[in-house]
Design a protein around this motif. Structure first.
Motif, PDB file in Angstrom:
ATOM      1  N   SER A 286       0.921  -1.354   0.039  1.00  0.00           N
ATOM      2  CA  SER A 286      -0.253   0.006   0.050  1.00  0.00           C
ATOM      3  C   SER A 286       0.734   1.100   0.112  1.00  0.00           C
ATOM      4  N   LEU A 287       1.804   1.380   0.820  1.00  0.00           N
ATOM      5  CA  LEU A 287       2.805   2.304   0.877  1.00  0.00           C
ATOM      6  C   LEU A 287       3.642   2.759  -0.336  1.00  0.00           C
ATOM      7  N   SER A 288       4.054   1.485  -0.916  1.00  0.00           N
ATOM      8  CA  SER A 288       4.884   1.493  -2.241  1.00  0.00           C
ATOM      9  C   SER A 288       3.980   2.024  -3.352  1.00  0.00           C
ATOM     10  N   VAL A 289       2.588   1.399  -3.443  1.00  0.00           N
ATOM     11  CA  VAL A 289       1.772   1.860  -4.440  1.00  0.00           C
ATOM     12  C   VAL A 289       1.662   3.572  -4.330  1.00  0.00           C
ATOM     13  N   PHE A 290       1.443   4.008  -2.939  1.00  0.00           N
ATOM     14  CA  PHE A 290       1.011   5.189  -2.473  1.00  0.00           C
ATOM     15  C   PHE A 290       2.191   6.231  -3.172  1.00  0.00           C
ATOM     16  N   VAL A 291       3.257   5.908  -2.782  1.00  0.00           N
ATOM     17  CA  VAL A 291       4.577   6.742  -3.157  1.00  0.00           C
ATOM     18  C   VAL A 291       4.613   6.935  -4.346  1.00  0.00           C
ATOM     19  N   ILE A 292       4.451   5.897  -5.241  1.00  0.00           N
ATOM     20  CA  ILE A 292       4.385   5.912  -7.066  1.00  0.00           C
ATOM     21  C   ILE A 292       3.338   6.677  -7.523  1.00  0.00           C
ATOM     22  N   PHE A 293       1.924   6.586  -6.933  1.00  0.00           N
ATOM     23  CA  PHE A 293       0.866   7.204  -7.225  1.00  0.00           C
ATOM     24  C   PHE A 293       1.025   8.847  -7.021  1.00  0.00           C
ATOM     25  N   SER A 294       1.631   9.020  -5.677  1.00  0.00           N
ATOM     26  CA  SER A 294       1.562  10.489  -5.408  1.00  0.00           C
ATOM     27  C   SER A 294       2.639  11.208  -6.391  1.00  0.00           C
ATOM     28  N   TRP A 295       3.747  10.672  -6.603  1.00  0.00           N
ATOM     29  CA  TRP A 295       4.594  10.970  -7.393  1.00  0.00           C
ATOM     30  C   TRP A 295       4.130  11.363  -8.893  1.00  0.00           C
ATOM     31  N   LEU A 296       3.761  10.195  -9.460  1.00  0.00           N
ATOM     32  CA  LEU A 296       3.306  10.219 -10.955  1.00  0.00           C
ATOM     33  C   LEU A 296       2.028  10.905 -11.140  1.00  0.00           C
ATOM     34  N   TYR A 297       1.072  10.708 -10.323  1.00  0.00           N
ATOM     35  CA  TYR A 297      -0.466  11.273 -10.482  1.00  0.00           C
ATOM     36  C   TYR A 297      -0.548  12.593  -9.735  1.00  0.00           C
TER      37      TYR A 297
ATOM     38  N   GLY B 282       1.939  14.306  -8.687  1.00  0.00           N
ATOM     39  CA  GLY B 282       2.921  15.340  -8.791  1.00  0.00           C
ATOM     40  C   GLY B 282       3.861  15.780  -7.635  1.00  0.00           C
ATOM     41  N   GLU B 283       3.520  15.000  -6.469  1.00  0.00           N
ATOM     42  CA  GLU B 283       4.524  15.419  -5.313  1.00  0.00           C
ATOM     43  C   GLU B 283       5.580  14.214  -5.285  1.00  0.00           C
ATOM     44  N   ARG B 284       6.842  14.964  -4.702  1.00  0.00           N
ATOM     45  CA  ARG B 284       8.109  14.495  -4.545  1.00  0.00           C
ATOM     46  C   ARG B 284       8.084  13.668  -3.375  1.00  0.00           C
ATOM     47  N   LEU B 285       9.027  12.925  -3.246  1.00  0.00           N
ATOM     48  CA  LEU B 285       9.386  12.097  -2.146  1.00  0.00           C
ATOM     49  C   LEU B 285      10.378  12.838  -1.363  1.00  0.00           C
ATOM     50  N   THR B 286      10.177  12.962  -0.231  1.00  0.00           N
ATOM     51  CA  THR B 286      11.080  13.634   0.718  1.00  0.00           C
ATOM     52  C   THR B 286      11.942  12.817   1.502  1.00  0.00           C
ATOM     53  N   TRP B 287      13.187  13.324   2.083  1.00  0.00           N
ATOM     54  CA  TRP B 287      14.189  12.367   2.805  1.00  0.00           C
ATOM     55  C   TRP B 287      13.281  11.666   3.933  1.00  0.00           C
TER      56      TRP B 287
END
Length: 120
Positions: A77-88, A90-95
């Motif tokens: 769920s978290l893995s899918v969400f990180v990819i979703f929030s980035w691609l769909y 447009g949010e970036r992954l912070t440290w």
């Protein structure tokens, strides 16, 4: 062809999480849509998540225990969400998000690792 239980379980969980992520967060790009409509559409999408999630747990239980199934679900769920929030979205992954996710993955390791005691 009979696929191994872990492959089927994880595959179904990945697919179910794609549906659920869109059900829960896909509407964020459509702020002008009426909330009532958003809820109904999300509910409809979530139905397909259940069609995959329930069989995944049914198939996986026995090979995995309940805690392991839930852990697999959460990491996916978290893995899918990180990819979703980035691609769909447009949010970036912070440290600090990556670090928090790393801690969750460490927790998953602890649940799956047998330190010599009894367990699954």
């Amino acid at each position: 062809m009979n696929l191994p239980v872990p492959v089927v379980t994880v595959g179904l969980l990945i697919a179910s999480n794609l549906f659920m992520t869109f059900a829960w967060y896909g509407h964020l790009k459509f702020k002008s849509a009426p909330l009532f409509i958003v809820v109904l559409v999300s509910w409809g999408i979530a139905f397909f998540e259940y069609l995959l999630q329930v069989p995944a747990n049914r198939i996986g239980y026995g090979h995995f225990n309940a805690a392991q199934l839930k852990t697999i679900q959460e990491v996916i769920s978290l893995s899918v969400f990180v990819i979703f929030s980035w691609l769909y979205l447009g949010e970036r992954l912070t440290w600090h998000t990556a670090l928090g996710f790393g801690f969750i993955c460490f927790g998953a390791f602890m649940i799956f690792h047998n330190f010599g005691g009894s367990g699954h």
